[in-house]
Design an enzyme around this catalytic site. Structure first.
Site, mmCIF file in Angstrom:
data_model
loop_
_atom_site.group_PDB
_atom_site.id
_atom_site.type_symbol
_atom_site.label_atom_id
_atom_site.label_comp_id
_atom_site.label_asym_id
_atom_site.label_seq_id
_atom_site.Cartn_x
_atom_site.Cartn_y
_atom_site.Cartn_z
ATOM 1 N N CYS A 116 0.809 -1.224 0.000
ATOM 2 C CA CYS A 116 0.000 0.000 0.000
ATOM 3 C C CYS A 116 0.840 1.270 0.000
ATOM 4 O O CYS A 116 0.328 2.352 -0.275
ATOM 5 C CB CYS A 116 -0.964 -0.012 1.177
ATOM 6 S SG CYS A 116 -2.096 -1.399 1.080
ATOM 7 N N HIS A 256 -3.609 6.997 1.995
ATOM 8 C CA HIS A 256 -3.958 5.672 1.485
ATOM 9 C C HIS A 256 -5.361 5.321 1.978
ATOM 10 O O HIS A 256 -5.695 5.598 3.132
ATOM 11 C CB HIS A 256 -2.929 4.651 1.976
ATOM 12 C CG HIS A 256 -3.319 3.248 1.686
ATOM 13 N ND1 HIS A 256 -3.643 2.811 0.414
ATOM 14 C CD2 HIS A 256 -3.464 2.161 2.497
ATOM 15 C CE1 HIS A 256 -3.972 1.541 0.465
ATOM 16 N NE2 HIS A 256 -3.870 1.120 1.710
ATOM 17 N N ASN A 286 -9.983 -0.452 -1.062
ATOM 18 C CA ASN A 286 -8.518 -0.382 -1.016
ATOM 19 C C ASN A 286 -7.949 -1.010 -2.289
ATOM 20 O O ASN A 286 -7.977 -2.233 -2.446
ATOM 21 C CB ASN A 286 -8.027 -1.124 0.237
ATOM 22 C CG ASN A 286 -6.519 -1.063 0.389
ATOM 23 O OD1 ASN A 286 -5.807 -0.631 -0.509
ATOM 24 N ND2 ASN A 286 -6.025 -1.508 1.529
HETATM 25 O O1 UT7 Z 1 -3.896 -1.370 3.288
HETATM 26 C C1 UT7 Z 1 -3.009 -2.045 4.127
HETATM 27 C C2 UT7 Z 1 -3.312 -1.768 5.483
HETATM 28 N N1 UT7 Z 1 -4.541 -2.431 5.876
HETATM 29 C C3 UT7 Z 1 -5.281 -1.826 6.749
HETATM 30 O O2 UT7 Z 1 -4.996 -0.719 7.108
HETATM 31 C C4 UT7 Z 1 -6.445 -2.587 7.352
HETATM 32 C C5 UT7 Z 1 -6.395 -2.422 8.840
HETATM 33 N N2 UT7 Z 1 -7.423 -3.128 9.549
HETATM 34 C C6 UT7 Z 1 -8.733 -2.797 9.483
HETATM 35 O O3 UT7 Z 1 -9.122 -1.944 8.729
HETATM 36 C C7 UT7 Z 1 -9.684 -3.468 10.438
HETATM 37 O O4 UT7 Z 1 -8.945 -4.166 11.411
HETATM 38 C C8 UT7 Z 1 -10.687 -4.413 9.762
HETATM 39 C C9 UT7 Z 1 -11.674 -3.629 8.935
HETATM 40 C C10 UT7 Z 1 -9.966 -5.430 8.891
HETATM 41 C C11 UT7 Z 1 -11.487 -5.178 10.827
HETATM 42 O O5 UT7 Z 1 -12.150 -4.236 11.683
HETATM 43 P P1 UT7 Z 1 -12.003 -4.344 13.262
HETATM 44 O O6 UT7 Z 1 -12.817 -3.280 13.813
HETATM 45 O O7 UT7 Z 1 -10.550 -4.352 13.598
HETATM 46 O O8 UT7 Z 1 -12.676 -5.720 13.562
HETATM 47 P P2 UT7 Z 1 -12.051 -6.940 14.349
HETATM 48 O O9 UT7 Z 1 -11.057 -7.676 13.515
HETATM 49 O O10 UT7 Z 1 -11.662 -6.518 15.714
HETATM 50 O O11 UT7 Z 1 -13.334 -7.868 14.503
HETATM 51 C C12 UT7 Z 1 -14.429 -7.482 15.355
HETATM 52 C C13 UT7 Z 1 -15.562 -8.448 15.139
HETATM 53 C C14 UT7 Z 1 -15.132 -9.908 15.175
HETATM 54 O O12 UT7 Z 1 -16.156 -10.660 15.752
HETATM 55 P P3 UT7 Z 1 -16.057 -11.165 17.282
HETATM 56 O O13 UT7 Z 1 -14.789 -11.961 17.373
HETATM 57 O O14 UT7 Z 1 -16.013 -9.897 18.101
HETATM 58 O O15 UT7 Z 1 -17.296 -11.947 17.452
HETATM 59 C C15 UT7 Z 1 -15.052 -10.264 13.721
HETATM 60 O O16 UT7 Z 1 -15.251 -11.636 13.483
HETATM 61 O O17 UT7 Z 1 -16.120 -8.200 13.832
HETATM 62 C C16 UT7 Z 1 -16.180 -9.442 13.139
HETATM 63 N N3 UT7 Z 1 -16.042 -9.174 11.719
HETATM 64 C C17 UT7 Z 1 -17.098 -8.926 10.947
HETATM 65 N N4 UT7 Z 1 -18.420 -8.873 11.205
HETATM 66 C C18 UT7 Z 1 -19.238 -8.602 10.178
HETATM 67 C C19 UT7 Z 1 -14.902 -9.117 10.996
HETATM 68 N N5 UT7 Z 1 -15.217 -8.835 9.707
HETATM 69 C C20 UT7 Z 1 -16.574 -8.729 9.659
HETATM 70 C C21 UT7 Z 1 -17.473 -8.464 8.617
HETATM 71 N N6 UT7 Z 1 -18.796 -8.393 8.932
HETATM 72 N N7 UT7 Z 1 -17.094 -8.231 7.359
#
Ligand code: UT7
Length: 332
Positions: A116, A256, A286
Site C-alpha cells: 500500500c 492511502h 482499497n
Molecule cells: O492497506 C493495508 C493496510 N490495511 C489496513 O490498514 C487494514 C487495517 N485493519 C482494518 O481496517 C480493520 O482491522 C478491519 C476492517 C480489517 C477489521 O475491523 P475491526 O474493527 O478491527 O474488527 P475486528 O477484527 O476486531 O473484529 C471485530 C468483530 C469480530 O467478531 P467477534 O470476534 O467480536 O465476534 C469479527 O469476526 O467483527 C467481526 N467481523 C465482521 N463482522 C461482520 C470481521 N469482519 C466482519 C465483517 N462483517 N465483514
C-alpha cells in the site's frame, strides 16, 4: 544553480466497470452493509471481470489516458515505474508489459513492491531521476488487481479490496513546486501480520498451499490497524513540522484508502478537518498501490498551482511513508 524539482504534470486512471456492492458481498459472506460502512467505510469496489485481463491492462489504459492528457508521445517517455503487488506474472515485470501495451519504445521500466506504500515509494524513486537532470519524462503508475488474491469466503478481508490503476507524469521544473520531500520507512518484522503466504520462493505453489488458501491476502486486521494509524500519522506530522506547515496551510492530505477510521485518526493527529482530506474509499475500496493516484485523479479539478499536499500511506512489509509536494498546475 537552481534545484530541479519533479512536478506532477498530469494524472490518468482506469477503473473496471463492474461494481461489487456491499449487498452482493453480504450474499457471499456473513456480513452487512451496515457493518462494512461503520467499521471500514466502503460502499462498493470495482472488479476487473473480463477473462484474461490483468493488472497491466488497467495500468496501460491509465498510461494511455495520461499520455493523451499531457500531449506526450509514447516515444518521449524515459522511464516507467509500476508499483504493484499483483503483477501479471512473477516475471517478467508488469512494468515491461505496460510499456509494450502503451507503446513506450524508448523507456526502461521496472516494478516496485511496497504494497500500500508502493505509490509513495515509486514516486520518491521516479522523482530522483528527474531531479538528477537525467530524465525529462517519468511515468509512475500504481496498479493492483486485488480481486486476484482476495478470498471471497473470508469476511475479514473480502470487503476491503478493489481493482484499479492510476498514473502520473513527472517532468522537471526550476520553480518551487513539485515533489519537495519524502520520509519513507520500513519494518520487516511486521511482515507476518499482512502477507500472501505462498507463491514465492519461500512457499512455492503446491496442492497443499492451494488447499490451505495461502495464495490469498492474509491479514491480522487489528494489529495492522494500530500500526497504520500511529505510523502514518507520525510521518505526516513529522513532515509538517520539518517544513513548518501549519494545519490551516495544508491544502490536502492524500491518505492511502484502507479504512475510513484510519483516515479520520490520521487527520485528527494532523489537526486538519475532513474537507482537507481526499476521500474516495467509499467508491473503490482499497486498491493498494492505486489509492493515492486515484485520489489525485478524482480531485484533479479542485487542485490549484502551489497547493501544499501531503501524501501518506501504510502497508504490508510493514512499509509506510509521506511525501510533501506542491501541486504544479491549475485546473485545465
Ligand atoms: O492497506 C493495508 C493496510 N490495511 C489496513 O490498514 C487494514 C487495517 N485493519 C482494518 O481496517 C480493520 O482491522 C478491519 C476492517 C480489517 C477489521 O475491523 P475491526 O474493527 O478491527 O474488527 P475486528 O477484527 O476486531 O473484529 C471485530 C468483530 C469480530 O467478531 P467477534 O470476534 O467480536 O465476534 C469479527 O469476526 O467483527 C467481526 N467481523 C465482521 N463482522 C461482520 C470481521 N469482519 C466482519 C465483517 N462483517 N465483514
Amino acid at each position: 544553480m537552481d534545484k530541479i524539482h519533479a512536478a506532477i504534470t498530469g494524472v490518468g486512471a482506469f477503473l473496471p466497470e463492474y461494481r461489487l456492492t456491499n449487498d452482493e458481498i453480504s450474499k457471499l459472506v456473513d456480513t452487512t452493509d451496515e457493518w462494512i460502512m461503520q467499521r471500514i467505510g466502503i460502499k462498493e469496489r470495482r472488479i476487473l471481470k473480463e477473462e484474461g485481463k490483468a493488472t497491466s491492462d488497467m495500468a496501460a489504459e491509465a498510461v494511455l489516458q495520461l499520455l493523451k492528457k499531457t500531449g506526450t508521445s509514447p516515444e518521449e517517455v524515459d522511464l516507467l515505474i509500476c508499483a504493484t503487488i499483483t503483477a501479471d506474472n512473477p516475471f517478467p515485470a508488469t512494468a515491461n508489459i505496460i510499456s509494450d501495451k502503451a507503446g513506450l519504445k524508448n523507456a526502461w521500466s521496472f516494478d516496485l513492491s511496497a504494497a500500500c506504500s508502493g505509490f509513495i515509494f515509486a514516486l520518491t524513486t521516479g522523482s530522483k531521476f528527474i531531479e538528477s537532470g537525467q530524465y525529462k519524462k517519468v511515468i509512475v503508475v500504481g496498479a493492483d488487481m486485488m480481486s486476484a488474491i482476495t478470498n471471497y469466503s473470508d469476511r475479514t478481508t473480502c470487503p476491503l479490496f478493489g481493482d484499479g490503476a492510476a498514473a502520473v507524469m513527472l517532468e522537471p521544473t526550476l520553480e518551487d513546486i513539485g515533489v519537495i520531500d519524502h520520509i519513507n520507512r520500513v519494518d520487516g518484522s511486521g511482515r507476518f501480520y499482512l502477507q500472501q503466504k505462498a507463491g514465492g520462493s519461500a512457499r512455492p505453489a503446491s496442492y497443499k498451499t492451494i488447499d490451505n488458501q495461502e495464495h490469498f491476502v492474509y491479514q491480522e486486521g487489528q494489529t495492522v490497524f494500530k500500526f497504520a494509524v500511529s505510523n502514518m500519522a507520525d510521518v505526516a506530522v513529522e513532515m509538517m513540522n520539518k517544513h513548518g506547515i501549519q494545519s490551516e496551510d495544508l491544502a490536502w492530505l492524500v491518505p492511502h484508502q484502507a479504512n475510513m477510521r484510519i483516515i479520520d485518526a490520521v487527520a485528527r493527529r494532523m489537526g486538519i478537518s475532513r474537507d482537507q482530506v481526499m476521500i474516495n474509499i467509499q467508491k473503490y475500496g482499497n486498491t493498494t498501490a492505486a489509492t493515492i493516484p486515484l485520489c489525485l485523479y478524482d480531485y484533479e479539478s479542485q487542485l490549484k498551482k502551489g497547493d501544499k499536499i501531503i501524501l501518506a500511506a501504510f502497508g504490508a512489509g510493514f512499509t509506510w511513508g509521506a511525501i510533501y509536494l506542491k501541486w504544479a498546475y491549475d485546473p485545465k
